[in-house]
Design a protein around this motif. Structure first.
Motif, mmCIF file in Angstrom:
data_model
loop_
_atom_site.group_PDB
_atom_site.id
_atom_site.type_symbol
_atom_site.label_atom_id
_atom_site.label_comp_id
_atom_site.label_asym_id
_atom_site.label_seq_id
_atom_site.Cartn_x
_atom_site.Cartn_y
_atom_site.Cartn_z
ATOM 1 N N THR A 38 0.836 -1.208 0.000
ATOM 2 C CA THR A 38 0.000 0.000 0.000
ATOM 3 C C THR A 38 0.871 1.260 0.000
ATOM 4 O OG1 THR A 38 -1.729 -1.153 1.224
ATOM 5 C CG2 THR A 38 -1.847 1.246 1.190
ATOM 6 N N THR A 39 1.873 1.274 0.864
ATOM 7 C CA THR A 39 2.764 2.444 0.901
ATOM 8 C C THR A 39 3.476 2.599 -0.439
ATOM 9 O OG1 THR A 39 3.127 2.324 3.282
ATOM 10 C CG2 THR A 39 4.795 3.463 2.005
ATOM 11 N N GLN A 45 2.662 1.557 -3.455
ATOM 12 C CA GLN A 45 1.828 1.962 -4.602
ATOM 13 C C GLN A 45 1.385 3.412 -4.477
ATOM 14 O OE1 GLN A 45 -1.311 -0.866 -4.128
ATOM 15 N NE2 GLN A 45 -2.857 0.640 -3.552
ATOM 16 N N ASN A 46 1.534 4.001 -3.319
ATOM 17 C CA ASN A 46 1.172 5.400 -3.152
ATOM 18 C C ASN A 46 2.388 6.316 -3.024
ATOM 19 O OD1 ASN A 46 -1.838 5.483 -3.081
ATOM 20 N ND2 ASN A 46 -1.529 4.017 -1.436
ATOM 21 N N SER A 47 3.572 5.781 -3.272
ATOM 22 C CA SER A 47 4.769 6.622 -3.208
ATOM 23 C C SER A 47 5.606 6.570 -4.482
ATOM 24 C CB SER A 47 5.609 6.290 -1.975
ATOM 25 O OG SER A 47 5.930 4.909 -1.942
ATOM 26 N N VAL A 48 6.107 5.394 -4.869
ATOM 27 C CA VAL A 48 6.806 5.346 -6.161
ATOM 28 C C VAL A 48 6.139 4.421 -7.166
ATOM 29 C CG1 VAL A 48 9.032 5.800 -5.038
ATOM 30 C CG2 VAL A 48 8.491 3.508 -5.699
ATOM 31 N N TYR A 49 5.402 3.496 -6.671
ATOM 32 C CA TYR A 49 4.651 2.516 -7.455
ATOM 33 C C TYR A 49 5.535 1.506 -8.195
ATOM 34 C CZ TYR A 49 0.511 0.432 -9.353
ATOM 35 O OH TYR A 49 -0.497 -0.446 -9.628
#
Lengths: 434, 453
Positions: free
Chosen positions: A281-282, A284-288
């Motif tokens: 989750t982190t 995919q919401n930061s660098v993906y």
């Protein structure tokens, strides 16, 4: 004329509060100093020899292939060939069946893996135990996540008579460690082999930590980037393989250190799905996504190592063999000039006591800067030799506890190490002559 | 036996305590295995776990599906870009760490290109940060400058990551939709506009930033100077920052000009402009992007970067730098890739629009970018018996993938909760595809009505 609310807004700092106290960074300063002054750079931890040929060839094959889709996005949580081989490889090492899709996640270097761990698990008010000396990013990352770092020191015991100190002589006090655990403790960060000391935690030491994790239901973030760099026949033990630990541990690895390619920035996390789902989750919401081509090449590198595992041609056997020779050489040379080395059991770092050279850099009482930092700066400017002060690896309040040590990186070509020795020899001669 | 029980008797109390300690320890060990696992996710990522890409890229991965969904070029990057990377891989020191905030030759090249475009001096060391894709720039910007108590204005439809990133920073997203202003027959992305009064109402003392995306994903709208001025005026009036996502900056079609909001008066000091190697050179898998802005803002992004991943891969940065130099030197030449790619894509755009029109659909012809949205309600595909909880466009795309072997992305993925209903009849196609891919799409669209459900 400005509205009151606008005035209020303009008087607030533009940056977010989460950046408070984490603005400074030792590398920004010391990398610049090394770039400006050094002729021999044993400071920042990176090899000055190339990655192995098979890895470079894998990269070239990936580029020259018909498939130009390797220049496009791959799977966000990790390029399928890479996560598959990592699951196989680490499954074998941990003695369990790993699912490449849920038990492995690829990150932009081990650095980003650490970031994902703290962001996913540390909330405001959570405590995180950090063992000193520590790789410097742990502290600001915990703070950025709103957590409170709680420090516990490795303490040096006097070595046996006539012997050089070893990283094994730096140990945790079990009672002291136990006292650091509270109901607010969310996680402990373990780094074995340890940067900067080179300590390889023994089974007994790991069991001590594991028992406390289980007792207090605490997570373990295990930074094992130097896992292959262990010397003298020592064994790197993975804490995730200890009883009760798989379910609460995220194990972190790095291409940079495994394959001597720090500039590729491909890292990974291995752990149970119930922890990795939150890292995803982190992520995919930061660098993906992480870059595709390097992941493809690393996958091939691991494929080769899986086939050669345990055999003498394995890079994981050749690299530590080669580095041990460099370690031994540098240990001898430092000892010969009077810089007392702490012989590292692992990693490519070596810490030495510079007390005998203190006359070069006078003490400045009431100085904000720790002695070893001033020493290291003087040394790079005046002798052209770059190293990192040990105080860089301690929290603010402990920076003066061990302020007469500096850290050398010995993952360097023979010529570099010889040049370092020339500087040290000349320095010693100049010191002793009237 | 006797000995043992005697010793038990003698040391009864102590042994008893030892046994209960061992017993309670073993209870604790087994209990911790079965008791509720307290290690849940942190508050900052609560509710941010689902993601349209994770859902749809999996479904469309089947090679028999004509994939016009994810924004993934299947055309080849220019050969010199691939060659530069091959050259770089052979240089040993380029396999090790480089400067954290951006490889020196890359930030130099970026500063030169953008100095020319912006008409102002850009310091490569203080005004630029290189990140892992534009995605990484968005994250660094939001983490650096946005926090709890802040509001951030997001224009709908929006690239889906803006909302979760703003939420992860603890702030409140405030949505404002583009509204279709025209009742005419042919739709263009220029017909989708913001209502200035409605926009002005969204600004208040808590508004920390507005996120602008031009050329716009998914509509392809290229904001005009006048439209940008409306936004700029509000930013200045309310002392608001502007996060300008300009990844498609080079992809503008005839009759349109990409204007950087940072070049409007009063805007440089409050704007972070974001760019992408992936979109510039058709190398989305390189994951390199950049943030450009004034030092007093960029320095905070640099702090985030040094505490999140520290440095981006070296070989890719060096190769990108070399490619940028090649094109920088020919910025006066129409063959410069910055211009030639948009010419190549314009004909694909026109072809895509024609195919959709021939299938009886009304595509919104984009002025920029490589996406096209289309209203599919006129096809009257009845999906009322499918899972009601999903918006129509999600159901439609899934149905289209299974029964027509063609994929797209549902537009409601790009909307806030209030506007999902408004946009759920639209789907998004990506047209940065080889001719063979578009040929395959043509076959499907031509045969659409022949195959009944």
């Amino acid at each position: 004329f400005l509205s009151l609310s606008l005035q209020a807004k303009m008087s607030r700092p533009v940056q977010a509060r989460r950046l408070e106290g984490i603005e400074k960074n030792i590398w920004v300063e010391f990398v610049k100093l090394a770039a400006t002054y050094s002729t021999v750079n044993l400071g920042q931890g990176f090899p000055d020899f190339p990655p192995p040929d098979f890895l470079k060839e894998a990269f070239m094959r990936a580029l020259s292939g018909e498939n130009h889709m390797l220049h496009q996005y791959t799977r966000g949580f990790g390029h399928p060939p890479l996560v598959k081989i990592l699951a196989q490889f680490f499954g074998k090492l941990l003695g369990r069946d790993l699912d490449p899709m849920t038990n492995v996640m690829v990150t932009v270097g081990a650095y980003q893996a650490l970031f994902c761990c703290f962001q996913s698990f540390v909330d405001e008010g959570d405590e995180v135990i950090i063992i000193e000396p520590f790789f410097d990013c742990y502290e600001p990352m915990v703070k950025m996540a709103g957590g409170t770092p709680v420090f516990v020191q490795l303490r040096p015991k006097a070595p046996k008579d006539g012997k050089l100190m070893s990283s094994a002589d730096w140990q945790l006090d079990p009672a002291e460690l136990a006292s650091k655990f509270s109901e607010r403790t969310k996680a402990i960060v373990l780094n074995s082999p340890n940067n900067p000391l080179g300590k390889v935690f023994s089974r007994g030491e790991l069991e001590l930590i594991a028992d406390l994790c289980v007792k207090h239901d605490v997570l373990c973030i295990s930074d094992e980037v130097y896992e292959w760099l262990v010397y003298d026949g020592k064994e790197h033990i993975r804490i995730a393989s200890l009883r009760g630990m798989w379910d609460r541990t995220v194990t972190i690895g790095s291409t940079g250190k495994t394959f001597s390619a720090t500039g590729w920035k491909v890292g990974w996390t291995v752990g149970p799905n119930r922890l990795l789902q939150h890292l995803r989750t982190t992520h995919q919401n930061s660098v993906y996504h992480c870059a595709t081509v390097a992941q493809e090449a690393v996958a091939q590198g691991f494929q080769r190592e899986l086939e050669l595992y345990g055999k003498p041609e394995s890079y994981f056997i050749q690299l530590p063999k080669m580095l041990q020779q460099k370690r031994d050489w540098l240990v001898q040379r430092l000892d010969a000039v009077g810089m007392k080395p702490i012989v590292p059991e692992g990693t490519y770092f070596l810490v030495a006591d510079i007390s005998e050279f203190k006359s070069e850099v006078p003490d400045v009482p009431d100085s904000d800067e720790p002695y070893d930092s001033r020493f290291a700066k003087w040394m790079v400017k005046n002798k052209g030799l770059a190293a990192i002060p040990l105080s860089a690896f301690y929290c603010e309040s402990h920076k003066n506890n061990y302020n007469h040590f500096i850290r050398f990186c010995f993952a360097k070509e023979e010529a570099t190490l010889k040049a370092a020795n020339d500087i040290l020899q000349k320095w010693k001669r100049e010191k002793t002559s009237p | 036996m006797l000995f043992a029980s005697r010793s038990f008797c003698c040391f009864g109390v102590r042994t008893y305590r030892l046994r209960t300690d061992l017993l309670s320890r073993s209870i604790k060990l087994s209990a911790s295995a079965t008791m509720a696992f307290r290690h849940k996710n942190t508050r900052r990522i609560e509710g941010l776990d689902s993601n349209v890409w994770v859902e749809f890229t999996k479904v469309a991965a089947d090679p028999s599906i004509v994939n016009l969904g994810q924004g993934l070029p299947d055309i080849s990057p220019p050969s010199y870009v691939k060659e530069e990377l091959a050259k770089v891989a052979a240089v040993d020191r380029l396999n090790q760490y480089t400067r954290g905030f951006g490889h020196p030759s890359l930030v130099k090249a970026l500063s030169q290109v953008y100095e020319r475009v912006c008409g102002r001096k850009i310091d490569p060391l203080t005004d630029i940060l290189v990140t892992v894709g534009a995605y990484g720039s968005l994250f660094s910007t939001i983490q650096a400058l946005i926090e709890e108590g802040d509001e951030v204005i997001i224009i709908e439809p929006f690239y889906d990551c803006y909302e979760p990133m703003v939420k992860m920073a603890g702030a409140k997203p405030v949505f404002i939709p583009l509204r279709y202003k025209n009742d005419g027959n042919s739709a263009s992305s220029a017909d989708w506009v913001l209502d200035p009064a409605e926009l002005a109402n969204k600004f208040n003392s808590k508004t920390k930033a507005i996120i602008l995306n031009t050329p716009h994903n998914p509509t392809g709208k290229v904001f005009t100077r006048e439209e940008l001025q409306v936004i700029a005026d509000l930013c200045i009036k309310h002392d608001t920052l502007c996060i300008s996502d300009e990844v498609y900056e080079w992809l503008v079609y005839k009759g349109n000009k990409h204007i950087k909001i940072a070049t409007l008066p009063g805007m440089w000091e409050r704007t972070i402009t974001i760019g992408s190697a992936g979109k510039t050179y058709s190398v989305t898998g390189w994951k390199l992007g950049w943030s450009i802005g004034p030092q007093n803002l960029i320095k905070h992004l640099q702090v985030v970067h040094q505490n999140t991943l520290y440095t981006c891969p070296t070989p890719l940065q060096e190769a990108l730098a070399q490619a940028l130099w090649i094109d920088y030197k020919r910025m006066d030449d129409p063959d410069c890739y910055f211009y030639s790619l948009s010419r190549e894509l314009e004909s694909k755009r026109d072809r895509m629009a024609q195919l959709l029109q021939e299938a009886g659909l009304k595509p919104v012809v984009p002025d920029g970018g490589y996406f096209m949205i289309v209203d599919v309600s006129t096809l009257n595909v009845d999906l009322s018996d499918v899972d009601e909880k999903q918006p129509y466009d999600y159901k439609f795309v899934k149905w289209m993938i299974t029964s027509k072997k063609l994929s797209a992305i549902p537009l409601s993925a790009f909307c806030g909760p209030e506007t999902k209903r408004q946009f759920e009849k639209y789907i998004r196609f990506c047209f940065i595809k080889e001719d063979s891919t578009l040929d395959a799409a043509e076959v499907i669209l031509k045969n659409w009505n022949k195959q009944t459900a």
